[in-house]
Design a protein around this motif. Structure first.
Motif, PDB file in Angstrom:
ATOM      1  N   GLN A   1     -43.495  40.099 -18.013  1.00 50.38           N
ATOM      2  CA  GLN A   1     -42.773  41.369 -18.131  1.00 50.38           C
ATOM      3  C   GLN A   1     -41.548  41.292 -17.237  1.00 50.38           C
ATOM      4  OE1 GLN A   1     -44.238  45.013 -16.125  1.00 50.38           O
ATOM      5  NE2 GLN A   1     -44.212  45.937 -18.175  1.00 50.38           N
ATOM      6  N   LEU A   2     -40.381  41.461 -17.827  1.00 52.59           N
ATOM      7  CA  LEU A   2     -39.127  41.473 -17.069  1.00 52.59           C
ATOM      8  C   LEU A   2     -38.644  42.915 -17.010  1.00 52.59           C
ATOM      9  CD1 LEU A   2     -39.384  38.498 -18.254  1.00 52.59           C
ATOM     10  CD2 LEU A   2     -36.919  38.345 -17.878  1.00 52.59           C
ATOM     11  N   SER A   3     -38.461  43.437 -15.815  1.00 50.94           N
ATOM     12  CA  SER A   3     -38.161  44.859 -15.663  1.00 50.94           C
ATOM     13  C   SER A   3     -37.341  45.089 -14.402  1.00 50.94           C
ATOM     14  CB  SER A   3     -39.468  45.661 -15.594  1.00 50.94           C
ATOM     15  OG  SER A   3     -40.234  45.266 -14.455  1.00 50.94           O
ATOM     16  N   GLY A   4     -37.057  46.359 -14.177  1.00 47.84           N
ATOM     17  CA  GLY A   4     -36.401  46.763 -12.940  1.00 47.84           C
ATOM     18  C   GLY A   4     -34.973  46.296 -12.800  1.00 47.84           C
ATOM     19  N   LEU A   5     -34.273  46.158 -13.910  1.00 47.33           N
ATOM     20  CA  LEU A   5     -32.883  45.697 -13.838  1.00 47.33           C
ATOM     21  C   LEU A   5     -32.010  46.729 -13.133  1.00 47.33           C
ATOM     22  CD1 LEU A   5     -30.601  43.721 -14.671  1.00 47.33           C
ATOM     23  CD2 LEU A   5     -30.404  45.039 -16.802  1.00 47.33           C
ATOM     24  N   SER A   6     -31.263  46.256 -12.163  1.00 44.93           N
ATOM     25  CA  SER A   6     -30.257  47.091 -11.505  1.00 44.93           C
ATOM     26  C   SER A   6     -29.036  46.239 -11.245  1.00 44.93           C
ATOM     27  CB  SER A   6     -30.785  47.677 -10.189  1.00 44.93           C
ATOM     28  OG  SER A   6     -31.046  46.624  -9.256  1.00 44.93           O
TER      29      SER A   6
ATOM     30  N   LYS B   1     -21.589  46.091 -19.644  1.00 50.34           N
ATOM     31  CA  LYS B   1     -23.039  46.083 -19.813  1.00 50.34           C
ATOM     32  C   LYS B   1     -23.623  44.851 -19.141  1.00 50.34           C
ATOM     33  CE  LYS B   1     -23.043  46.474 -24.350  1.00 50.34           C
ATOM     34  NZ  LYS B   1     -23.574  46.601 -25.739  1.00 50.34           N
ATOM     35  N   VAL B   2     -24.610  45.077 -18.291  1.00 48.62           N
ATOM     36  CA  VAL B   2     -25.365  43.995 -17.673  1.00 48.62           C
ATOM     37  C   VAL B   2     -26.702  43.943 -18.403  1.00 48.62           C
ATOM     38  CG1 VAL B   2     -26.351  43.100 -15.539  1.00 48.62           C
ATOM     39  CG2 VAL B   2     -24.221  44.420 -15.477  1.00 48.62           C
ATOM     40  N   ILE B   3     -26.971  42.825 -19.046  1.00 43.51           N
ATOM     41  CA  ILE B   3     -28.110  42.715 -19.960  1.00 43.51           C
ATOM     42  C   ILE B   3     -29.122  41.726 -19.406  1.00 43.51           C
ATOM     43  CG2 ILE B   3     -28.809  42.155 -22.327  1.00 43.51           C
ATOM     44  CD1 ILE B   3     -25.770  42.578 -23.062  1.00 43.51           C
TER      45      ILE B   3
ATOM     46  N   THR C   1     -30.368  36.071 -27.884  1.00 42.15           N
ATOM     47  CA  THR C   1     -30.631  37.049 -28.942  1.00 42.15           C
ATOM     48  C   THR C   1     -31.842  37.925 -28.645  1.00 42.15           C
ATOM     49  OG1 THR C   1     -31.991  35.477 -30.198  1.00 42.15           O
ATOM     50  CG2 THR C   1     -29.626  35.539 -30.700  1.00 42.15           C
ATOM     51  N   GLU C   2     -32.352  37.868 -27.417  1.00 40.74           N
ATOM     52  CA  GLU C   2     -33.550  38.635 -27.070  1.00 40.74           C
ATOM     53  C   GLU C   2     -33.309  39.483 -25.822  1.00 40.74           C
ATOM     54  OE1 GLU C   2     -37.298  35.969 -28.128  1.00 40.74           O
ATOM     55  OE2 GLU C   2     -35.719  34.746 -27.236  1.00 40.74           O
ATOM     56  N   PRO C   3     -32.462  40.533 -25.943  1.00 41.20           N
ATOM     57  CA  PRO C   3     -32.232  41.423 -24.806  1.00 41.20           C
ATOM     58  C   PRO C   3     -33.438  42.300 -24.545  1.00 41.20           C
ATOM     59  CG  PRO C   3     -31.146  42.285 -26.760  1.00 41.20           C
ATOM     60  CD  PRO C   3     -31.704  40.946 -27.141  1.00 41.20           C
ATOM     61  N   LEU C   4     -33.657  42.606 -23.272  1.00 36.62           N
ATOM     62  CA  LEU C   4     -34.799  43.434 -22.891  1.00 36.62           C
ATOM     63  C   LEU C   4     -34.365  44.797 -22.342  1.00 36.62           C
ATOM     64  CD1 LEU C   4     -36.960  40.703 -21.111  1.00 36.62           C
ATOM     65  CD2 LEU C   4     -37.235  41.579 -23.447  1.00 36.62           C
ATOM     66  N   SER C   5     -33.319  44.792 -21.538  1.00 40.98           N
ATOM     67  CA  SER C   5     -32.835  46.042 -20.963  1.00 40.98           C
ATOM     68  C   SER C   5     -31.385  45.858 -20.542  1.00 40.98           C
ATOM     69  CB  SER C   5     -33.683  46.468 -19.758  1.00 40.98           C
ATOM     70  OG  SER C   5     -33.651  45.477 -18.745  1.00 40.98           O
TER      71      SER C   5
END
Length: 770
Positions: free
Chosen positions: A650-655, A742-744, A750-754
């Motif tokens: 799980q990739l999360s918490g992008l800031s 946009k910071v992706i 081809t698989e952006p998450l957030s």
């Protein structure tokens, strides 16, 4: 992951910084690698600095160079500027005309430049190349450790892995008597058919630059000069000696040259090799634009430019436009930098100041890399720790193997009673790429040369059997068929629990692949086996991308590239789950050639009655690889950055936030599965408005994190500001346009998450991106 600024490099010579650099090897231990056991050893005390003040190690490389240079005669300076091919032709059927084998050269090696005993200047013993100590065509080749191919190392997305591999082969080079290694392949993949793609780092400037830069840094930690190559735009082998690639300055600076620039800033190579091809009308080794303007003036490069073997075409133009050393005589038509260069200096066509600069650059690189103070001792191959080095290359292969598809058949079920292995000599070994970079393994190839046409052969296999590795790790009855009889292969597959087809695509220097299909009817073989057994696994040993007309009908696909001398063990460990795959693609796999910028390989087109072929790199410009696919809205077979695992993440918490002249981004990766594994978090940047970019988005950073089940890791990336900017040729500045970006966070192109939005103010940076 951002590149190391050139301003961060210290003034001390590299050999004085070596200890700190090599400690980075320990970080790789988390991935299971063994560090090379032996590094370059310090030579006995040099002659008193009273008579040779340039031997004072307290002085900088520049100071030492100035001291010895003023003691040198013109013939001595010229000696440093002319290199010989160091292979004895006596056994060959057609010796090179006017060729004299250098008496003190190491046989069957790339090159030799004589030293100057009077002044204590050591000779330069040169070896190919980026995967290990190569041997030029010889009846008795050196037997050494080979790393996975360069593209496989790039597929690891792990700079520490690249450094460890470089340190290992640099150690073997030094222990074999060499102090110059022609390693650091940096050409971006502009065409998937390029026969040398396997030597390079893929299609993205950041990824290729970071990986290759760290590999060179590892090599040079052994008191060895590396040679970043082939400068520049050596994007195909077809007509490589004559083709003229057209490209604008802006597109060049934002693509291939940016990759070279990043790699140079990280690896600080002592030498750079100019390419065979022309660029905008001029041979690369006579290009004032490439060698003087970009490399030496704009980037401030202090080392020397050597020619590729056969890439020198003149004396006066080459010397005045930036070539410092003619290499590999007698591949060229004439010994341009021998007597002819002396005559040109005496007649004033090449200035004394220019000769001093040429010789001074060679000397500076030798001082900076410790060649004076840690003199290579000749062949000590009996002291190489091959067992430890085998672990380094095995770990590198395991990290670079990419799991492209898996419907659950992998890892191989422990309950399988029968497995049939088909094709690609998987019963005895794994394939290597051909050409000057060929490393011969201990025990030599277990397969007779199937090419049989000379260079870039022989087609060589490494004696590391995937089948034996599978047998050692399963209780299944594992059998082998060569796959030449499709009906027999299909019948064997139908009667087995699992079928594993090993497919290969041999590529090599001097030839390009005719297309992206597997050769020798292997696509039909895979289709037949898959029809007979739905649990068919395909393992690819290729030099780069291939198309897969059978992909929907197989259960799993593993891209193993050319995995090096421990590659069979690495493949077996991944197939059986002993190692969790963590590689990600460093290049886009097209669905067909029609999706690429040049479906028909350029090179046979001549313009205005010119005698040489042309190629237009402005078709794609800086939109190389995934950027071209984004720009065209094309869906690839497998995207840049793609790679699967046996566990889940799980990739999360992008800031993200603006930081100085750039921005920083942070994110968290959590292993949510039941197996330990590594994942690569990829950060892409896309301007919200029109920023004048070549494509919708760019890779701006990445981080690979190894995690146990249930554990998390946080990454923070500082983006190189050049990856947010466009290059202005008139002012020679990098310019970031004010606006929202946009910071992706993604797992592939081809698989952006957030994503998050960051506002950036306008920024102007100098030509170095500072």
């Amino acid at each position: 992951m951002s590149s190391t600024s050139s301003a961060a490099r210290g003034a001390l010579p590299r050999y004085a910084r070596k200890l700190a650099a090599t400690t980075a090897l320990t970080a790789l231990m988390a991935f299971g690698a063994a560090a090379p056991a032996v590094f370059a050893q310090t030579s006995p005390a040099a002659e008193s600095t009273a008579s040779r003040p340039w031997m004072n190690t307290a002085l900088s490389a520049s100071e030492r160079t100035a001291l010895v240079l003023k003691e040198m005669t013109l013939p001595e300076k010229l000696t440093l500027l002319f290199g010989y091919f160091s292979t004895d032709n006596q056994w060959q059927k057609t010796p090179v005309k006017n060729y004299v084998y250098p008496e003190k050269g190491l046989p069957f090696s790339a090159g030799f430049v004589p030293g100057i005993d009077r002044l204590g200047i050591p000779a330069q013993w040169q070896t190919d190349a980026g995967v290990g100590v190569a041997t030029q065509t010889s009846p008795t080749p050196r037997q050494r450790t080979a790393l996975p191919s360069g593209i496989a190392t790039a597929a690891s997305w792990n700079p520490k892995n690249a450094f460890a591999g470089g340190a290992m082969i640099g150690n073997e080079a030094w222990m074999s008597g060499f102090n110059v290694q022609l390693a650091g392949g940096m050409n971006l993949m502009r065409d998937a058919r390029n026969g040398r793609n396997f030597e390079y780092g893929g299609e993205d400037p950041l990824l290729a630059g970071v990986i290759t830069g760290n590999a060179m840094k590892g090599i040079q930690s052994n008191n060895i000069i590396t040679t970043m190559k082939h400068f520049a735009f050596n994007g195909q082998e077809t007509n490589r000696f004559t083709i003229d690639h057209k490209i604008s300055d802006q597109a060049a600076r934002q693509s291939d040259l940016l990759a070279f620039q990043i790699a140079y800033e990280i690896g600080d190579p002592g030498s750079i090799m100019c390419a065979y091809n022309r660029v905008n009308g001029f041979y690369a080794c006579e290009s004032n634009y490439l060698l003087n303007e970009v490399l030496k003036q704009d980037w401030g490069y202090k080392g020397y430019v050597m020619s590729d073997w056969g890439a020198t075409h003149s004396t006066i133009p080459a010397a005045n436009q930036g070539l410092d050393q003619q290499s590999g005589w007698a591949f060229d038509r004439s010994n341009y930098f021998e007597g002819a260069l002396r005559e040109a200096v005496n007649n004033g066509y090449v200035s004394q100041a220019r000769v001093d600069d040429m010789a001074g650059r060679v000397l500076w690189a030798m001082f900076d890399n410790g060649l004076f103070d840690n003199v290579v001792k000749g062949d000590q191959a009996d002291k190489i720790d091959y067992a430890a080095h085998a672990k380094v290359t095995q770990t590198g292969a395991e990290e670079g193997i990419v799991l492209l598809k898996n419907t659950g058949v992998l890892p191989l079920a422990k309950t399988a009673k029968s497995i049939v292995v088909i094709g690609a000599h998987a019963d005895v070994g794994v394939l290597s790429g051909g050409g000057s970079s060929q490393v011969y393994p201990i025990g030599l190839s277990p397969v007779k040369d199937e090419f049989g046409k000379g260079f870039p052969g022989p087609k060589t296999w490494y004696p590391s059997s995937p089948m034996k590795g599978i047998q050692a790790r399963t209780k299944a009855n594992v059998t082998y068929l060569d796959g030449k009889d499709l009906n027999a292969a299909a019948a064997a597959a139908a009667s087995a629990d699992i079928a594993i087809v090993f497919a290969e695509q041999w590529t090599g220097e001097s030839i390009d692949a005719p297309d992206l299909n597997l050769p020798d009817n292997q696509d039909a073989l895979i289709a037949a086996v898959a029809k007979a057994n739905p649990k068919t696994v395909v393992v690819l040993e290729t030099g780069g991308p291939v198309v897969m007309p059978w992909v929907d009908n197989v259960a799993a696909v593993l891209e193993a590239w050319y995995p090096g001398t421990s590659g069979g063990e690495a493949i077996a460990r991944v197939l059986t789950g002993e190692v969790n795959p963590s590689g990600h693609l460093p290049a886009t796999f097209p669905a067909s050639l029609d999706q690429t910028p040049r479906p028909i390989l350029e090179g046979d087109v001549k313009l205005d009655n010119d005698s040489h072929p042309h190629s237009d790199y402005n078709i794609d410009g800086a939109a190389v690889g995934y950027k071209w696919f984004d720009k065209r809205g094309a869906k690839p077979l497998f995207a840049f950055g793609h790679g699967l695992s046996y566990t889940t993440f799980q990739l999360s918490g992008l800031s993200a936030q603006a930081s100085g002249k750039s921005l920083t981004a942070s994110f968290t990766i959590k292993n949510t599965g039941k197996l330990a594994g590594a994942e690569v978090g990829q950060v892409y940047i896309s301007p919200v408005g029109d920023a004048g970019w070549e494509a919708p988005k760019r890779l701006a950073g990445f981080e690979k994190i190894m995690l146990k089940p249930g554990k998390s890791g946080k990454a923070t990336i500082t983006v190189d500001p050049r990856l947010l900017a466009t290059f202005d040729s008139a002012s020679k500045t990098w310019n970031i346009k004010a606006g929202d970006y946009k910071v992706i966070l993604a797992t592939s192109a081809t698989e952006p998450l957030s994503e998050v939005i960051v506002h950036l103010d306008a920024q102007t940076l100098n030509v170095k991106g500072q």
